[in-house]
Write a protein that holds these residues in place. Sequence first.
Motif, PDB file in Angstrom:
ATOM      1  N   ALA A   1       0.836  -1.212   0.000  1.00  8.93           N
ATOM      2  CA  ALA A   1       0.000   0.000   0.000  1.00  8.93           C
ATOM      3  C   ALA A   1       0.865   1.255   0.000  1.00  8.93           C
ATOM      4  CB  ALA A   1      -0.929  -0.022   1.213  1.00  8.93           C
ATOM      5  N   LYS A   2       1.998   1.185   0.703  1.00 14.54           N
ATOM      6  CA  LYS A   2       2.874   2.366   0.779  1.00 14.54           C
ATOM      7  C   LYS A   2       3.478   2.688  -0.587  1.00 14.54           C
ATOM      8  CE  LYS A   2       5.818   4.969   3.399  1.00 14.54           C
ATOM      9  NZ  LYS A   2       5.406   5.915   4.405  1.00 14.54           N
ATOM     10  N   VAL A   3       3.943   1.667  -1.294  1.00 12.34           N
ATOM     11  CA  VAL A   3       4.519   1.908  -2.635  1.00 12.34           C
ATOM     12  C   VAL A   3       3.462   2.502  -3.555  1.00 12.34           C
ATOM     13  CG1 VAL A   3       5.690   0.896  -4.625  1.00 12.34           C
ATOM     14  CG2 VAL A   3       6.106  -0.053  -2.355  1.00 12.34           C
TER      15      VAL A   3
ATOM     16  N   SER B   1       2.542 -10.897   0.986  1.00 12.92           N
ATOM     17  CA  SER B   1       2.423 -11.016   2.445  1.00 12.92           C
ATOM     18  C   SER B   1       1.411 -10.003   2.966  1.00 12.92           C
ATOM     19  CB  SER B   1       3.779 -10.871   3.136  1.00 12.92           C
ATOM     20  OG  SER B   1       4.302  -9.592   2.902  1.00 12.92           O
ATOM     21  N   GLU B   2       1.388  -8.815   2.386  1.00 13.23           N
ATOM     22  CA  GLU B   2       0.402  -7.816   2.815  1.00 13.23           C
ATOM     23  C   GLU B   2      -1.014  -8.259   2.402  1.00 13.23           C
ATOM     24  OE1 GLU B   2       1.307  -3.325   2.877  1.00 13.23           O
ATOM     25  OE2 GLU B   2      -0.145  -3.502   1.258  1.00 13.23           O
ATOM     26  N   MET B   3      -1.130  -8.805   1.180  1.00 11.83           N
ATOM     27  CA  MET B   3      -2.468  -9.191   0.690  1.00 11.83           C
ATOM     28  C   MET B   3      -3.058 -10.362   1.464  1.00 11.83           C
ATOM     29  SD  MET B   3      -2.733  -8.925  -3.414  1.00 11.83           S
ATOM     30  CE  MET B   3      -1.443 -10.107  -3.726  1.00 11.83           C
ATOM     31  N   SER B   4      -2.179 -11.244   1.983  1.00 13.33           N
ATOM     32  CA  SER B   4      -2.677 -12.505   2.549  1.00 13.33           C
ATOM     33  C   SER B   4      -3.635 -12.280   3.715  1.00 13.33           C
ATOM     34  CB  SER B   4      -1.512 -13.391   2.964  1.00 13.33           C
ATOM     35  OG  SER B   4      -0.837 -12.790   4.051  1.00 13.33           O
ATOM     36  N   GLU B   5      -3.534 -11.129   4.376  1.00 15.03           N
ATOM     37  CA  GLU B   5      -4.368 -10.869   5.563  1.00 15.03           C
ATOM     38  C   GLU B   5      -5.548  -9.943   5.274  1.00 15.03           C
ATOM     39  OE1 GLU B   5      -3.861 -12.503   8.291  1.00 15.03           O
ATOM     40  OE2 GLU B   5      -2.022 -13.413   7.541  1.00 15.03           O
ATOM     41  N   LEU B   6      -5.719  -9.517   4.035  1.00 16.58           N
ATOM     42  CA  LEU B   6      -6.756  -8.514   3.764  1.00 16.58           C
ATOM     43  C   LEU B   6      -8.160  -9.120   3.769  1.00 16.58           C
ATOM     44  CD1 LEU B   6      -5.258  -6.411   0.784  1.00 16.58           C
ATOM     45  CD2 LEU B   6      -5.084  -5.975   3.252  1.00 16.58           C
ATOM     46  N   SER B   7      -9.126  -8.349   4.259  1.00 13.28           N
ATOM     47  CA  SER B   7     -10.543  -8.701   4.094  1.00 13.28           C
ATOM     48  C   SER B   7     -10.971  -8.290   2.685  1.00 13.28           C
ATOM     49  CB  SER B   7     -11.391  -7.938   5.118  1.00 13.28           C
ATOM     50  OG  SER B   7     -11.334  -6.548   4.819  1.00 13.28           O
TER      51      SER B   7
ATOM     52  N   ALA C   1      -9.378  -5.423   0.454  1.00 15.71           N
ATOM     53  CA  ALA C   1      -8.859  -5.748  -0.879  1.00 15.71           C
ATOM     54  C   ALA C   1      -9.432  -4.815  -1.937  1.00 15.71           C
ATOM     55  CB  ALA C   1      -9.180  -7.204  -1.225  1.00 15.71           C
ATOM     56  N   LYS C   2     -10.679  -4.386  -1.741  1.00 19.29           N
ATOM     57  CA  LYS C   2     -11.289  -3.436  -2.692  1.00 19.29           C
ATOM     58  C   LYS C   2     -10.538  -2.101  -2.633  1.00 19.29           C
ATOM     59  CE  LYS C   2     -14.651  -1.974  -5.505  1.00 19.29           C
ATOM     60  NZ  LYS C   2     -14.361  -0.579  -5.690  1.00 19.29           N
ATOM     61  N   VAL C   3     -10.194  -1.666  -1.425  1.00 21.14           N
ATOM     62  CA  VAL C   3      -9.430  -0.416  -1.273  1.00 21.14           C
ATOM     63  C   VAL C   3      -8.065  -0.564  -1.951  1.00 21.14           C
ATOM     64  CG1 VAL C   3      -8.304   1.112   0.418  1.00 21.14           C
ATOM     65  CG2 VAL C   3     -10.627   0.258   0.847  1.00 21.14           C
ATOM     66  N   PHE C   4      -7.430  -1.740  -1.755  1.00 21.24           N
ATOM     67  CA  PHE C   4      -6.108  -2.001  -2.344  1.00 21.24           C
ATOM     68  C   PHE C   4      -6.198  -1.993  -3.871  1.00 21.24           C
ATOM     69  CE2 PHE C   4      -2.593  -5.175  -3.222  1.00 21.24           C
ATOM     70  CZ  PHE C   4      -1.558  -4.346  -2.813  1.00 21.24           C
ATOM     71  N   SER C   5      -7.197  -2.695  -4.406  1.00 21.88           N
ATOM     72  CA  SER C   5      -7.375  -2.736  -5.860  1.00 21.88           C
ATOM     73  C   SER C   5      -7.664  -1.336  -6.396  1.00 21.88           C
ATOM     74  CB  SER C   5      -8.518  -3.700  -6.202  1.00 21.88           C
ATOM     75  OG  SER C   5      -8.764  -3.714  -7.584  1.00 21.88           O
ATOM     76  N   ASP C   6      -8.544  -0.610  -5.701  1.00 20.94           N
ATOM     77  CA  ASP C   6      -8.860   0.764  -6.140  1.00 20.94           C
ATOM     78  C   ASP C   6      -7.600   1.626  -6.178  1.00 20.94           C
ATOM     79  OD1 ASP C   6     -11.532   0.183  -6.421  1.00 20.94           O
ATOM     80  OD2 ASP C   6     -12.151   1.127  -4.540  1.00 20.94           O
ATOM     81  N   SER C   7      -6.707   1.423  -5.198  1.00 16.44           N
ATOM     82  CA  SER C   7      -5.508   2.276  -5.171  1.00 16.44           C
ATOM     83  C   SER C   7      -4.576   1.919  -6.336  1.00 16.44           C
ATOM     84  CB  SER C   7      -4.794   2.211  -3.822  1.00 16.44           C
ATOM     85  OG  SER C   7      -4.340   0.912  -3.592  1.00 16.44           O
ATOM     86  N   GLY C   8      -4.546   0.647  -6.740  1.00 18.66           N
ATOM     87  CA  GLY C   8      -3.776   0.269  -7.934  1.00 18.66           C
ATOM     88  C   GLY C   8      -4.375   0.878  -9.190  1.00 18.66           C
TER      89      GLY C   8
ATOM     90  N   GLY D   1      -4.783 -18.303  -5.928  1.00 19.33           N
ATOM     91  CA  GLY D   1      -6.232 -18.265  -5.680  1.00 19.33           C
ATOM     92  C   GLY D   1      -6.813 -16.904  -5.948  1.00 19.33           C
ATOM     93  N   LEU D   2      -6.110 -16.127  -6.752  1.00 19.90           N
ATOM     94  CA  LEU D   2      -6.513 -14.748  -7.013  1.00 19.90           C
ATOM     95  C   LEU D   2      -6.665 -14.504  -8.504  1.00 19.90           C
ATOM     96  CD1 LEU D   2      -4.391 -12.588  -4.558  1.00 19.90           C
ATOM     97  CD2 LEU D   2      -6.884 -12.571  -4.839  1.00 19.90           C
ATOM     98  N   MET D   3      -6.969 -13.288  -8.833  1.00 24.58           N
ATOM     99  CA  MET D   3      -7.019 -12.846 -10.231  1.00 24.58           C
ATOM    100  C   MET D   3      -6.354 -11.478 -10.292  1.00 24.58           C
ATOM    101  SD  MET D   3     -11.011 -11.673 -10.563  1.00 24.58           S
ATOM    102  CE  MET D   3     -10.773 -10.686 -12.045  1.00 24.58           C
ATOM    103  N   PRO D   4      -5.987 -11.009 -11.486  1.00 23.91           N
ATOM    104  CA  PRO D   4      -5.400  -9.673 -11.581  1.00 23.91           C
ATOM    105  C   PRO D   4      -6.345  -8.637 -10.982  1.00 23.91           C
ATOM    106  CG  PRO D   4      -5.145 -10.846 -13.660  1.00 23.91           C
ATOM    107  CD  PRO D   4      -6.062 -11.676 -12.813  1.00 23.91           C
ATOM    108  N   GLY D   5      -5.775  -7.661 -10.278  1.00 23.00           N
ATOM    109  CA  GLY D   5      -6.617  -6.673  -9.590  1.00 23.00           C
ATOM    110  C   GLY D   5      -6.258  -5.237  -9.876  1.00 23.00           C
ATOM    111  N   PHE D   6      -5.201  -5.028 -10.690  1.00 23.78           N
ATOM    112  CA  PHE D   6      -4.818  -3.647 -11.022  1.00 23.78           C
ATOM    113  C   PHE D   6      -4.972  -3.400 -12.527  1.00 23.78           C
ATOM    114  CE2 PHE D   6      -1.401  -3.516  -7.364  1.00 23.78           C
ATOM    115  CZ  PHE D   6      -2.415  -3.502  -6.418  1.00 23.78           C
ATOM    116  N   GLY D   7      -5.967  -4.061 -13.143  1.00 21.13           N
ATOM    117  CA  GLY D   7      -6.237  -3.773 -14.552  1.00 21.13           C
ATOM    118  C   GLY D   7      -5.777  -4.842 -15.528  1.00 21.13           C
TER     119      GLY D   7
END
Length: 262
Positions: free
Chosen positions: A31-33, A71-77, A81-88, A140-146
């Motif tokens: 998130a910081k980067v 490691s940061e994503m593994s603990e997200l609700s 995760a929506k906030v994280f994806s939105d920031s990307g 177990g994921l999919m692309p989230g930044f476009g």
Amino acid sequence: MPNYETITLEVADGIATVTVNRPDKLNALNAKVLAELTAAFVALSEAEPRIRVAILTGAGDKAFVAGADISEMSELSAAQAKVFSDSGHRLGLVIESAAFPVIAAVNGFALGGGCELAMCCDFIYASDKARFGQPEVNLGLMPGFGGTQRLSRRVGLTRARELVYTGDPIPAERALALGLVNEVVPHAELMTKAREVAQKIASKAPLAIASCKRVMARGFDADLSVANELEATAFSALFDTEDMREGTRAFMARRPAQFTGR
Ligand code: COA
């Protein structure tokens, strides 16, 4: 420019070099980067004197960006995760709407969020060591930044599906063949190549370059008649610039043009 912890930013002769600087974590995007990259591109967009071109790369010899920080994503609700994806996505929009071209200099792994970040740039030069891919399905994921959208726009839906569903990384030469990258260069020559092209673009009229960038990006997904209308509007607006008068007069006087960005 403010001080950053996870990126570095240098500006010389109107050319900014933005480097993701977490080489021990292969420049993974936490998130910081994301926040610092977004702040840096906003600051560059507002800088005086005007930034002409930016180069985006990764620190160290191994990675451009090896993805979102697992490691940061593994603990997200889901809500986090929506906030994280939105920031990307916000970072992508800031890069795509900057009034200057952004060149990705991909010096190693460009996986997941790294591939997505490179695809937000105007074009990509790749080291012969670079590897591209969208490996999120392995987690177990999919692309989230476009990635589900920009990859198909770059290489076509069929090839994008293959890369996204298999998660397989591809070498730089394959990325070149798919049209994902503009050119592959020997690893040691990557930054020289990016700077040479940046200098060439920086020598052109910046308002014209900004208009080309805006119209080509916005027009790409638009209906052709709407896109051509965008072009005609932007084309005619350039006739009110000093740089257009200078460029045409310099041509007729057989002298080099001196563009000021006005
Ligand atoms: N998120 C968080 N940390 C990451 C990372 C990521 N996406 N990619 C690499 N790292 C970290 C590793 O955990 C390791 O940290 P450590 O030294 O504290 O254990 C460090 O970066 C070096 O990575 P390592 O895996 O040891 O390097 P490698 O050369 O063996 O493998 C990769 C390189 C790129 C193949 C491998 O790191 C990888 O598969 N990374 C994840 C790629 C991915 O799935 N990206 C999409 C995420 S959505």
